[in-house]
Motif scaffolding. Sequence first.
Motif, PDB file in Angstrom:
ATOM      1  N   PHE A  21       0.875  -1.175   0.000  1.00 43.98           N
ATOM      2  CA  PHE A  21       0.000   0.000   0.000  1.00 43.98           C
ATOM      3  C   PHE A  21       0.911   1.223   0.000  1.00 43.98           C
ATOM      4  CE2 PHE A  21      -2.224   3.382   2.259  1.00 43.98           C
ATOM      5  CZ  PHE A  21      -3.472   3.390   1.662  1.00 43.98           C
ATOM      6  N   GLU A  22       0.612   2.200  -0.866  1.00 42.85           N
ATOM      7  CA  GLU A  22       1.492   3.369  -0.982  1.00 42.85           C
ATOM      8  C   GLU A  22       0.670   4.630  -1.213  1.00 42.85           C
ATOM      9  OE1 GLU A  22       5.247   2.959  -3.227  1.00 42.85           O
ATOM     10  OE2 GLU A  22       4.553   4.683  -4.401  1.00 42.85           O
ATOM     11  N   ARG A  23       1.060   5.699  -0.535  1.00 39.21           N
ATOM     12  CA  ARG A  23       0.421   6.993  -0.720  1.00 39.21           C
ATOM     13  C   ARG A  23       1.485   8.095  -0.675  1.00 39.21           C
ATOM     14  NH1 ARG A  23      -3.079   4.263  -2.102  1.00 39.21           N
ATOM     15  NH2 ARG A  23      -5.297   4.255  -1.555  1.00 39.21           N
ATOM     16  N   ILE A  24       1.334   9.092  -1.544  1.00 38.48           N
ATOM     17  CA  ILE A  24       2.177  10.279  -1.507  1.00 38.48           C
ATOM     18  C   ILE A  24       1.581  11.251  -0.488  1.00 38.48           C
ATOM     19  CG2 ILE A  24       2.986  12.278  -2.821  1.00 38.48           C
ATOM     20  CD1 ILE A  24       2.908  10.487  -5.306  1.00 38.48           C
ATOM     21  N   LEU A  25       2.425  11.798   0.389  1.00 41.20           N
ATOM     22  CA  LEU A  25       1.972  12.706   1.432  1.00 41.20           C
ATOM     23  C   LEU A  25       2.372  14.130   1.076  1.00 41.20           C
ATOM     24  CD1 LEU A  25       3.074  10.640   4.572  1.00 41.20           C
ATOM     25  CD2 LEU A  25       0.904  10.535   3.331  1.00 41.20           C
ATOM     26  N   VAL A  26       1.382  14.999   0.997  1.00 40.60           N
ATOM     27  CA  VAL A  26       1.635  16.418   0.739  1.00 40.60           C
ATOM     28  C   VAL A  26       1.296  17.174   2.015  1.00 40.60           C
ATOM     29  CG1 VAL A  26       1.117  18.404  -0.713  1.00 40.60           C
ATOM     30  CG2 VAL A  26       1.085  16.105  -1.698  1.00 40.60           C
ATOM     31  N   SER A  27       2.319  17.507   2.790  1.00 43.42           N
ATOM     32  CA  SER A  27       2.088  18.144   4.087  1.00 43.42           C
ATOM     33  C   SER A  27       3.347  18.858   4.536  1.00 43.42           C
ATOM     34  CB  SER A  27       1.695  17.083   5.127  1.00 43.42           C
ATOM     35  OG  SER A  27       1.611  17.638   6.416  1.00 43.42           O
ATOM     36  N   ASP A  28       3.152  20.010   5.170  1.00 45.04           N
ATOM     37  CA  ASP A  28       4.279  20.745   5.737  1.00 45.04           C
ATOM     38  C   ASP A  28       4.499  20.402   7.208  1.00 45.04           C
ATOM     39  OD1 ASP A  28       4.757  22.124   3.336  1.00 45.04           O
ATOM     40  OD2 ASP A  28       3.233  23.629   3.830  1.00 45.04           O
ATOM     41  N   THR A  29       3.418  20.098   7.916  1.00 44.80           N
ATOM     42  CA  THR A  29       3.515  19.905   9.370  1.00 44.80           C
ATOM     43  C   THR A  29       2.929  18.583   9.840  1.00 44.80           C
ATOM     44  OG1 THR A  29       1.383  21.007   9.740  1.00 44.80           O
ATOM     45  CG2 THR A  29       3.353  22.399   9.720  1.00 44.80           C
ATOM     46  N   GLY A  30       2.401  17.771   8.937  1.00 44.61           N
ATOM     47  CA  GLY A  30       1.714  16.551   9.335  1.00 44.61           C
ATOM     48  C   GLY A  30       2.603  15.556  10.062  1.00 44.61           C
ATOM     49  N   GLU A  31       2.013  14.873  11.044  1.00 48.55           N
ATOM     50  CA  GLU A  31       2.708  13.862  11.827  1.00 48.55           C
ATOM     51  C   GLU A  31       2.008  12.528  11.654  1.00 48.55           C
ATOM     52  OE1 GLU A  31       3.702  12.807  16.520  1.00 48.55           O
ATOM     53  OE2 GLU A  31       2.657  14.661  15.974  1.00 48.55           O
ATOM     54  N   SER A  81      -2.433  16.884  11.528  1.00 49.68           N
ATOM     55  CA  SER A  81      -1.908  18.249  11.503  1.00 49.68           C
ATOM     56  C   SER A  81      -2.569  19.024  12.631  1.00 49.68           C
ATOM     57  CB  SER A  81      -2.202  18.920  10.154  1.00 49.68           C
ATOM     58  OG  SER A  81      -3.601  19.129   9.997  1.00 49.68           O
ATOM     59  N   ALA A  82      -2.250  20.305  12.728  1.00 52.25           N
ATOM     60  CA  ALA A  82      -2.849  21.112  13.796  1.00 52.25           C
ATOM     61  C   ALA A  82      -4.349  21.258  13.609  1.00 52.25           C
ATOM     62  CB  ALA A  82      -2.186  22.491  13.824  1.00 52.25           C
ATOM     63  N   ARG A  83      -4.830  21.094  12.384  1.00 52.91           N
ATOM     64  CA  ARG A  83      -6.246  21.346  12.097  1.00 52.91           C
ATOM     65  C   ARG A  83      -7.088  20.092  11.923  1.00 52.91           C
ATOM     66  NH1 ARG A  83      -3.492  25.164   8.972  1.00 52.91           N
ATOM     67  NH2 ARG A  83      -3.560  23.768   7.177  1.00 52.91           N
ATOM     68  N   ASP A  84      -6.448  18.943  11.645  1.00 55.67           N
ATOM     69  CA  ASP A  84      -7.257  17.784  11.294  1.00 55.67           C
ATOM     70  C   ASP A  84      -6.445  16.506  11.457  1.00 55.67           C
ATOM     71  OD1 ASP A  84      -9.482  16.426  10.426  1.00 55.67           O
ATOM     72  OD2 ASP A  84      -9.067  16.691   8.297  1.00 55.67           O
ATOM     73  N   ILE A  85      -7.154  15.388  11.490  1.00 52.38           N
ATOM     74  CA  ILE A  85      -6.525  14.069  11.501  1.00 52.38           C
ATOM     75  C   ILE A  85      -7.245  13.197  10.488  1.00 52.38           C
ATOM     76  CG2 ILE A  85      -7.975  13.234  13.424  1.00 52.38           C
ATOM     77  CD1 ILE A  85      -5.478  11.607  14.323  1.00 52.38           C
ATOM     78  N   GLU A  86      -6.494  12.399   9.746  1.00 56.73           N
ATOM     79  CA  GLU A  86      -7.058  11.598   8.669  1.00 56.73           C
ATOM     80  C   GLU A  86      -6.531  10.172   8.767  1.00 56.73           C
ATOM     81  OE1 GLU A  86      -9.410  10.766   5.374  1.00 56.73           O
ATOM     82  OE2 GLU A  86      -9.312  12.620   6.525  1.00 56.73           O
ATOM     83  N   VAL A  87      -7.403   9.190   8.460  1.00 55.13           N
ATOM     84  CA  VAL A  87      -6.989   7.792   8.424  1.00 55.13           C
ATOM     85  C   VAL A  87      -6.233   7.547   7.123  1.00 55.13           C
ATOM     86  CG1 VAL A  87      -7.740   5.390   8.503  1.00 55.13           C
ATOM     87  CG2 VAL A  87      -9.034   7.144   9.738  1.00 55.13           C
ATOM     88  N   LEU A  88      -5.010   7.079   7.241  1.00 53.49           N
ATOM     89  CA  LEU A  88      -4.184   6.833   6.067  1.00 53.49           C
ATOM     90  C   LEU A  88      -4.225   5.376   5.642  1.00 53.49           C
ATOM     91  CD1 LEU A  88      -2.123   8.123   4.109  1.00 53.49           C
ATOM     92  CD2 LEU A  88      -0.332   7.597   5.774  1.00 53.49           C
ATOM     93  N   ASP A  89      -4.228   4.464   6.624  1.00 54.77           N
ATOM     94  CA  ASP A  89      -4.104   3.040   6.302  1.00 54.77           C
ATOM     95  C   ASP A  89      -4.547   2.216   7.502  1.00 54.77           C
ATOM     96  OD1 ASP A  89      -3.397   0.676   5.002  1.00 54.77           O
ATOM     97  OD2 ASP A  89      -1.265   0.848   5.471  1.00 54.77           O
ATOM     98  N   VAL A  90      -5.066   1.018   7.239  1.00 53.05           N
ATOM     99  CA  VAL A  90      -5.353   0.026   8.277  1.00 53.05           C
ATOM    100  C   VAL A  90      -4.858  -1.323   7.764  1.00 53.05           C
ATOM    101  CG1 VAL A  90      -7.097  -1.135   9.675  1.00 53.05           C
ATOM    102  CG2 VAL A  90      -7.402   1.277   9.073  1.00 53.05           C
ATOM    103  N   PHE A  91      -4.113  -2.040   8.589  1.00 55.97           N
ATOM    104  CA  PHE A  91      -3.608  -3.344   8.163  1.00 55.97           C
ATOM    105  C   PHE A  91      -3.546  -4.279   9.356  1.00 55.97           C
ATOM    106  CE2 PHE A  91       0.065  -0.854   9.387  1.00 55.97           C
ATOM    107  CZ  PHE A  91       0.876  -1.739  10.068  1.00 55.97           C
ATOM    108  N   GLY A  92      -3.364  -5.542   9.079  1.00 57.74           N
ATOM    109  CA  GLY A  92      -3.277  -6.539  10.136  1.00 57.74           C
ATOM    110  C   GLY A  92      -2.699  -7.833   9.613  1.00 57.74           C
ATOM    111  N   LEU A  93      -2.250  -8.679  10.534  1.00 57.75           N
ATOM    112  CA  LEU A  93      -1.688  -9.973  10.178  1.00 57.75           C
ATOM    113  C   LEU A  93      -2.763 -11.050  10.258  1.00 57.75           C
ATOM    114  CD1 LEU A  93       1.641  -9.727  12.226  1.00 57.75           C
ATOM    115  CD2 LEU A  93       1.320  -9.280   9.790  1.00 57.75           C
TER     116      LEU A  93
END
Length: 216
Positions: A21-31, A81-93
């Motif tokens: 699974f791969e995603r490009i992240l466009v963010s200046d401050t995201g954690e 980020s300071a303004r929002d949180i987003e689900v990027l991925d969910v995985f499991g074994l």
Amino acid sequence: METGSVDGLLTYRRRCEGQTFERILVSDTGEVIINPVEPVNLPKDITNFLLMEFSPMVIEPGTSRTVYLKFPVEIGVFIESARDIEVLDVFGLGTQKYTLYGSPTTGIIARWYRSAVYPEIPAVEAFREGVMELSIHNASHEWVEVSTAVFESVDMKIYYDDLVASSATMKILSPNLAETDFIDAPLRPGMTKSVELYAARKVPVINRGYLMEWGY
């Protein structure tokens, strides 16, 4: 699982169980935040319910007992980020199994998991299993046999350190009726509370527990 630069772009990449699974992240401050989440998301969104099947217990009227079960673990990856949180991925074994609880016409589909019953916190396989502390109270006037507990996962509270854990209750009301719910408290001091998927997805949630109407 890793984050890094690919062709000059910040990229999140995860390999698990033969899948990438791969995603490009466009963010200046995201954690990026990684923690265990409610185990009902794989292989896709099917249900909000978790059905735990365990070794049968025969419980005396008016009696309470706390036991421990193992439950499946899924890992959520969030970008905050300071303004929002987003689900990027969910995985499991491992693989996921589902079952029907109740009648074919009015029952519910639930994520199924089987566990032994433990008197103390058991050893678990990291990243695959967590520990559920289940407090059972037989409020009925009859002896009952219990081997199943069904939970509404939107109420689930997960805490973790080197162990993933959740605490739940089950109140038996009659020979075929029981209430289940989760407790918002760590299994042991110092554990970190997981970010909840439903909060990150901004789904309104009212903690209400679940009424098991088709036996236990």
